[in-house]
Design an enzyme around this catalytic site. Structure first.
Site, mmCIF file in Angstrom:
data_model
loop_
_atom_site.group_PDB
_atom_site.id
_atom_site.type_symbol
_atom_site.label_atom_id
_atom_site.label_comp_id
_atom_site.label_asym_id
_atom_site.label_seq_id
_atom_site.Cartn_x
_atom_site.Cartn_y
_atom_site.Cartn_z
ATOM 1 N N SER A 68 0.826 -1.210 0.000
ATOM 2 C CA SER A 68 0.000 0.000 0.000
ATOM 3 C C SER A 68 0.858 1.256 0.000
ATOM 4 C CB SER A 68 -0.901 0.030 1.239
ATOM 5 O OG SER A 68 -1.711 -1.102 1.281
HETATM 6 N N1 SAH Z 1 0.341 -5.680 4.071
HETATM 7 C C1 SAH Z 1 1.175 -5.793 2.887
HETATM 8 C C2 SAH Z 1 0.412 -5.619 1.597
HETATM 9 C C3 SAH Z 1 -0.575 -6.687 1.388
HETATM 10 S S1 SAH Z 1 -1.350 -6.803 -0.189
HETATM 11 C C4 SAH Z 1 2.346 -4.829 2.971
HETATM 12 O O1 SAH Z 1 2.521 -4.139 3.978
HETATM 13 O O2 SAH Z 1 3.130 -4.792 2.026
HETATM 14 C C5 SAH Z 1 -2.606 -7.940 0.255
HETATM 15 C C6 SAH Z 1 -2.131 -9.334 0.558
HETATM 16 O O3 SAH Z 1 -3.247 -10.077 1.013
HETATM 17 C C7 SAH Z 1 -1.586 -10.086 -0.650
HETATM 18 O O4 SAH Z 1 -0.271 -10.487 -0.397
HETATM 19 C C8 SAH Z 1 -2.529 -11.304 -0.774
HETATM 20 O O5 SAH Z 1 -1.864 -12.488 -1.180
HETATM 21 C C9 SAH Z 1 -3.071 -11.423 0.639
HETATM 22 N N2 SAH Z 1 -4.334 -12.133 0.830
HETATM 23 C C10 SAH Z 1 -5.454 -12.108 0.049
HETATM 24 N N3 SAH Z 1 -6.413 -12.885 0.584
HETATM 25 C C11 SAH Z 1 -5.892 -13.423 1.745
HETATM 26 C C12 SAH Z 1 -6.389 -14.308 2.751
HETATM 27 N N4 SAH Z 1 -7.629 -14.825 2.731
HETATM 28 N N5 SAH Z 1 -5.553 -14.620 3.777
HETATM 29 C C13 SAH Z 1 -4.303 -14.137 3.839
HETATM 30 N N6 SAH Z 1 -3.787 -13.312 2.919
HETATM 31 C C14 SAH Z 1 -4.566 -12.938 1.882
#
Ligand code: SAH
Length: 224
Positions: A68
């Site tokens: 993000s």
């Molecule tokens: N928090 C991260 C950005 C995350 S992007 C940072 O600081 O960089 C969103 C993430 O959520 C992705 O990596 C995706 O694979 C994950 N995601 C999507 N659905 C999910 C689920 N049900 N459980 C765990 N992770 C999930």
């Protein structure tokens, strides 16, 4: 020694990010600003976008996922009003940047990532940088972590059609959850608080996240 020197080259960009993108846009919480100043964001993005790590944009981190924009990380973190004794849960670890920020403000951080490749990269990175109070789990985050509940704060870093029921159930009394809720195109950040077993919801700002895919969210990526 060399490593430290290399890392420090980004310190001025990080300070500028905190001043221009966060403080001037209304992030006031001193502890949140200090955490954003401390965490080396460039370490949590792939090498090919490292030079852009402090820009005012989300960036691709691989596996079709994004880190993000700094402002959104700060706004979501501030909304949680973390205390140093808090146990926090993050859903969607990505490469671990948001978890590192949370780890400086809470006692312990549990974070769940569904993509195994990202989970292991994040786990390795966080350990190498000595964020020792972060625990990375691989699996469906919409189920939460019942064995480690309850949590004072829950941050969902992917967009959901609604707050997953298991996560609401794992929120402690007085707990706060921040989650982007909406459809594939547009969502709104919701701050959900639990008091006397009841939930109150406040809509914050508009946002756009990658989808939360799991048992209590979308079963497969929604059509954009
Ligand atoms: N928090 C991260 C950005 C995350 S992007 C940072 O600081 O960089 C969103 C993430 O959520 C992705 O990596 C995706 O694979 C994950 N995601 C999507 N659905 C999910 C689920 N049900 N459980 C765990 N992770 C999930």
């Amino acid at each position: 020694m060399l490593e430290t020197g290399k890392g420090n080259q980004y310190a001025p960009q990080r300070a500028e990010m905190v001043e221009k993108q966060l403080r001037r846009r209304g992030i006031e919480n001193a502890a949140v600003l200090a955490a954003m100043l401390a965490v080396p964001r460039h370490e949590f993005v792939p090498p090919e976008v490292r030079s852009r790590a402090y820009e005012d944009v989300p960036l691709l981190i691989g596996a079709g996922q994004t880190i993000s924009q700094p402002y959104i990380v700060a706004a979501m973190t501030a909304a949680l009003r973390l205390q140093p004794t808090d146990r926090a849960l993050e859903i969607g670890t990505g490469l671990g940047y948001q978890a590192a920020v949370l780890s400086l403000l809470a006692k312990e951080v549990f974070t769940i990532e569904r993509c195994a490749e990202l989970a292991s990269a994040a786990s390795e990175k966080l350990a190498n940088l000595a964020y020792l109070n972060v625990h990375v789990h691989c699996g469906d985050g919409t189920l939460g972590l019942p064995e480690f509940a309850s949590f004072d704060a829950i941050l969902v870093a992917a967009a959901a059609p609604a707050a997953p029921q298991p996560l609401l159930a794992q929120l402690a009394e007085g707990g706060r959850m921040i989650i982007p809720v909406g459809d594939a195109e547009n969502q709104e950040l919701q701050l959900i608080e639990k008091h006397a077993g009841k939930f109150s919801t406040r809509n914050m700002e508009g946002c756009r996240f990658v989808p939360l895919i799991g048992h209590h969210a979308w079963q497969k990526p929604p059509q954009r």
